[in-house]
Design an enzyme around this catalytic site. Structure first.
Site, short mmCIF file in Angstrom:
data_model
loop_
_atom_site.label_atom_id
_atom_site.label_comp_id
_atom_site.label_asym_id
_atom_site.label_seq_id
_atom_site.Cartn_x
_atom_site.Cartn_y
_atom_site.Cartn_z
N CYS A 1 0.73 -0.87 0.24
CA CYS A 1 0.34 -0.22 0.07
C CYS A 1 0.98 1.08 -0.03
O CYS A 1 2.51 1.45 -0.21
CB CYS A 1 -1.00 -0.19 1.61
SG CYS A 1 -0.23 0.58 2.60
N CYS B 1 3.46 1.76 2.43
CA CYS B 1 4.85 0.77 2.48
C CYS B 1 5.86 1.99 1.71
O CYS B 1 7.30 2.07 1.86
CB CYS B 1 4.62 -0.07 1.94
SG CYS B 1 3.48 -1.30 2.75
N ASP C 1 8.63 24.38 -34.39
CA ASP C 1 9.91 24.44 -34.66
C ASP C 1 8.85 24.54 -36.60
O ASP C 1 8.48 23.46 -36.68
CB ASP C 1 11.23 23.94 -34.51
CG ASP C 1 12.14 23.21 -36.00
OD1 ASP C 1 12.63 24.55 -36.21
OD2 ASP C 1 12.40 21.99 -36.33
N ASP D 1 12.37 19.40 -34.40
CA ASP D 1 13.86 18.13 -34.57
C ASP D 1 15.26 17.68 -34.82
O ASP D 1 15.64 16.87 -34.53
CB ASP D 1 12.50 16.96 -35.75
CG ASP D 1 13.82 18.56 -36.51
OD1 ASP D 1 13.26 19.53 -36.55
OD2 ASP D 1 13.86 17.64 -37.96
N ASP E 1 17.64 22.70 -32.17
CA ASP E 1 16.11 22.60 -31.55
C ASP E 1 16.29 21.61 -29.92
O ASP E 1 15.73 22.60 -28.94
CB ASP E 1 15.00 21.63 -32.25
CG ASP E 1 14.55 22.29 -33.18
OD1 ASP E 1 14.45 23.51 -33.11
OD2 ASP E 1 14.21 21.45 -33.97
#
Length: 754
Positions: free
Chosen positions: A23, A26, A442, A639, A643
């Protein structure tokens, strides 16, 4: 607020498998223990994956710290990621729990049936005690209940009681206390009845047995569901080829995939899986890459193209050179990224952890208070009422549901995203993306194809299309300029054969001059065409200027033959994706190095809201900061290598996976395959996962908030309603199952069709 801060390099995080967590309390206990180990900078523990990620500290000391608080830790081996180790223990749990459940159910069913039938149908009760004396019957009940509690139910006591003595009670402690108290009280009534008042001499053996059996049902269902939660990773692991056909000294040998080395030549036949990442040496084929990109159609491959390990060769045969093997292959990296995201914590989870750390002690205090209130103010037999309701409070409280609410949704959500070609490298991006206000793109290579293509060829009436294109392409075939390459590619695509060039000369910055078949061919800017009549093209030039395009001209002999535009074309999906983002209530922006006119034209073509043009790569970070003004949360999609800083600066950096490693490393989310529809898929998964988490939290907290007071007897004065511990156990088991089951619904998320 910018969440990306640059620190000095930290130690590499280690992953530990933690056994025995049941749980949320824990989780906080293990986390606290790990954070106390000298040298530890950060520790994050996940209940759904049963894993801890720790930065800093000595491994031995970390494992000892885990053991000290009552759990079993082991170092997670990196290669396990490739073999689906992560979720095997759930299958094992489910098998063990199923066995123990059957063992518990066999004695519980007759015990429950005899006791309940006696309560509900008095003639049966009278007949039963006439056949078996009450004291003998109680002893039989004692034997059956003791077997259930201390054979299949021993796990609750073995974990729960030591936790109690350590002053750190958790879910097992609640079950052990509740079922143990019912059993102990009943045992006293059976063997030493004089110790309790005559009016309270009832036995609750059936309640103790049913509590244990029902909680085992819940645990078993939960283990089954948890096992399914990791299906996405298991499926990715299954995609890996087991062997490869490697060429060595002219012979082809089948070897285990682990033995393939970088530089090996691998032979692939139709219908075979590609073993590792590589580059085609010879042959052509179509490869199904849907497990990487989510794209259903096979991709054509020729010499020089890259292939990815785990994808399926559908048609031809080919040879390729291995470029990445083992843990470096894209599939291994994807598995690693998904596992890391599944093991991560959302900001919302930290709040949940804080609450649940106090939950179990609070429930125990409430149970004690319940007993006291009933004992002092309750009707006769007050002690029995107090005892039964205190047990009901202990049993109905469910920290499990609270602890599982967030991590199970993350696991299923990130797994489903991977199947749709979206990798959440950092799980926080799931929550952050849901909050995005602006999606900035971009331009080059993200909204557009990233390479110039011939888009317009406007002819003078005296010339033929194919004739002009073949002559211009022949003239340009000696040039390395991007415009020249685009014109030559267009001619090749049209299937034209290029005539022989007799003489070639270039005028850098202006164009080229060639002699072909005795004809003078010039291709270049308007300045190069001085002295020639451009009046026929005035209207065309105006239109191109409005679109932000700059044409080049072709002259054959002494006459202008054509105006040619070479441009970077918009990707087929860009316009539809932008429209869909607007429909989802988001604003869009474009960051481009182009001049304002060209950038505005492309933005208008795809429907972008804001344009930031003439932005140098170094200024992209400033552009992101400007977009963030007014407290807006910015997602940036890019990409290229330039960037990377912008991806890191944005609140959510989304890298298009066909881009560079640097961009992918800086991103929070990676779109595999380069399709912009991945942005929509990422948003859909983020929104659905966060909605699912809120549903789970509402259920888990709401369930506890409503039913704990009912178990304590709050409805009794007004309505005479009490909740039996057995109903409590059933409800508690169901609450965890509900949360895990609700998370499974995320497996059905459909990819967005732009």
């Amino acid at each position: 607020m910018n969440t990306h801060v640059h620190h000095t390099p930290s130690p590499t995080p280690v992953a530990l498998d933690i056994e025995g967590m049941t749980c949320a309390s824990c989780v906080s206990r293990v986390e606290k223990a790990l954070l106390k180990v000298p040298g530890v900078e950060a520790a994050s523990v996940n209940l759904a994956t049963e894993r801890a990620t720790v930065t800093g500290g000595d491994t031995e000391a970390l494992l000892k710290a885990v053991e000290k608080v009552g759990y079993k830790g082991s170092l997670r081996q990196p290669e396990h990621a490739g073999h689906g180790h992560a979720h095997h223990h759930h299958d094992e749990d489910a098998k063990i729990l199923r066995r123990d459940l059957i063992v518990a159910a066999i004695p519980t069913i007759p015990l429950f049936a005899l006791e309940m039938l006696g309560h509900l149908y008095m003639p049966f009760h009278m007949w039963l005690i006439s056949v078996v004396p009450m004291n003998v019957l109680y002893v039989a009940y004692f034997i059956l209940a003791s077997f259930v509690l201390f054979v299949p139910g021993l796990r609750f006591f073995k974990t729960g009681i030591p936790a109690l003595f350590r002053g750190a009670p958790e879910m097992n402690s609640l079950v052990a206390l509740g079922a143990g108290a019912a059993w102990l009280f009943s045992s006293v009534v059976t063997f030493a009845p004089q110790l309790v008042p005559a009016e309270t001499r009832y036995v609750y053996f059936e309640a103790a047995a049913v509590i244990v059996t029902l909680i085992l049902v819940g645990r078993w269902l939960e283990a089954l569901a948890k096992g399914r939660t990791g299906d996405a990773i298991q499926r990715l692991v299954r995609e890996q080829a087991k062997t490869a056909r490697v060429e060595h000294q002219g012979m082809v040998h089948e070897v285990p995939i682990e033995q393939v080395k970088v530089g090996d030549i691998v032979v692939v036949r139709p219908g075979e899986k590609i073993a590792v990442d590589g580059e085609l040496v010879d042959g052509t084929s179509h490869v199904k890459e849907s497990m990487i990109s989510g794209e259903p159609l096979p991709v054509s491959k020729k010499s020089g193209d890259t292939v990815i390990g785990g994808t399926l060769n559908t048609s031809g045969s080919f040879r390729f050179r291995a470029t990445k093997v083992g843990g470096d292959t894209m599939l291994a990296q994807i598995i690693r990224m998904v596992e890391e995201a599944q093991g991560g914590k959302l900001p919302i989870q930290r709040t949940v952890d804080l609450i649940t750390a106090w939950f179990v002690p609070a429930v125990m205090a409430l149970a004690a208070l319940t007993f006291v209130v009933w004992f002092i103010w309750g009707p006769d037999p007050a002690m029995t009422f107090g005892f039964v309701n205190a047990v009901a409070v202990l049993i109905i409280a469910c920290p499990c549901a609270m602890g599982l609410a967030t991590p199970t949704s993350i696991m299923v959500g990130t797994g489903r995203a991977a199947e749709l070609g979206v990798l959440f490298r950092k799980s926080e991006a799931l929550q952050r993306l849901r909050e995005a206000d602006v999606v900035a793109f971009d331009k080059t290579g993200t909204l557009t194809e990233g390479k110039p293509v011939l888009t317009d060829l406007i002819l003078d009436d005296d010339f033929e299309h194919d004739d002009v294109l073949s002559l211009v392409a022949a003239a340009e075939s000696r040039s390395e300029h991007p415009i020249a390459l685009a014109i030559v590619a267009a001619a090749q695509e049209a299937g034209l054969s290029l005539p022989q060039v007799e003489h070639f000369d270039s005028d850098p910055g202006h164009g080229v001059i060639a002699t072909i078949g005795g004809r003078k061919v010039r291709v270049g800017s308007a300045r190069m065409m001085e002295g020639l009549d451009l009046s026929d093209f005035e209207h065309t030039l105006q239109r191109f200027a409005d679109e932000g395009k700059t044409p080049v001209f072709a002259a054959i002999g002494d006459k202008i033959a054509a105006a040619i535009v070479v441009a970077d074309v918009v990707k087929p999906t860009s316009t539809a994706v932008i429209a869909r983002l607007h429909a989802l209530g988001l604003q869009t922006a474009m960051i481009s190095g182009d001049n304002k006119r060209t950038a505005a034209a492309i933005a208008a073509q795809v429907g972008i809201d804001e344009v930031r043009a003439e932005v140098l790569p170094a200024d992209k970070v400033a552009a992101i900061k400007a977009l963030r003004q007014g407290g807006r949360v910015v997602a940036y999609v890019g990409d290229g290598i330039n960037d990377a800083p912008a991806l890191a600066e944005a609140d959510i950096g989304i890298a298009v996976g066909t881009g560079t490693d640097a961009a992918i490393e800086s991103a929070d989310v990676v779109l595999l395959g380069g399709n912009l529809q991945g942005v929509l898929n990422a948003l859909t998964v983020s929104r659905a996962t966060m909605k699912n988490i809120w549903e789970n939290l509402f259920w888990a907290f709401g369930y506890n908030a409503v039913l704990i007071p009912v178990a304590a007897g709050i409805l009794y004065p007004a309505f005479g309603i009490l909740l039996s511990p057995m109903l409590g156990a059933g409800a508690m088991a169901l609450s965890s199952v509900f949360v895990v089951g609700n998370a499974q619904r995320l497996r059905a998320i459909k990819g967005e069709a732009a």
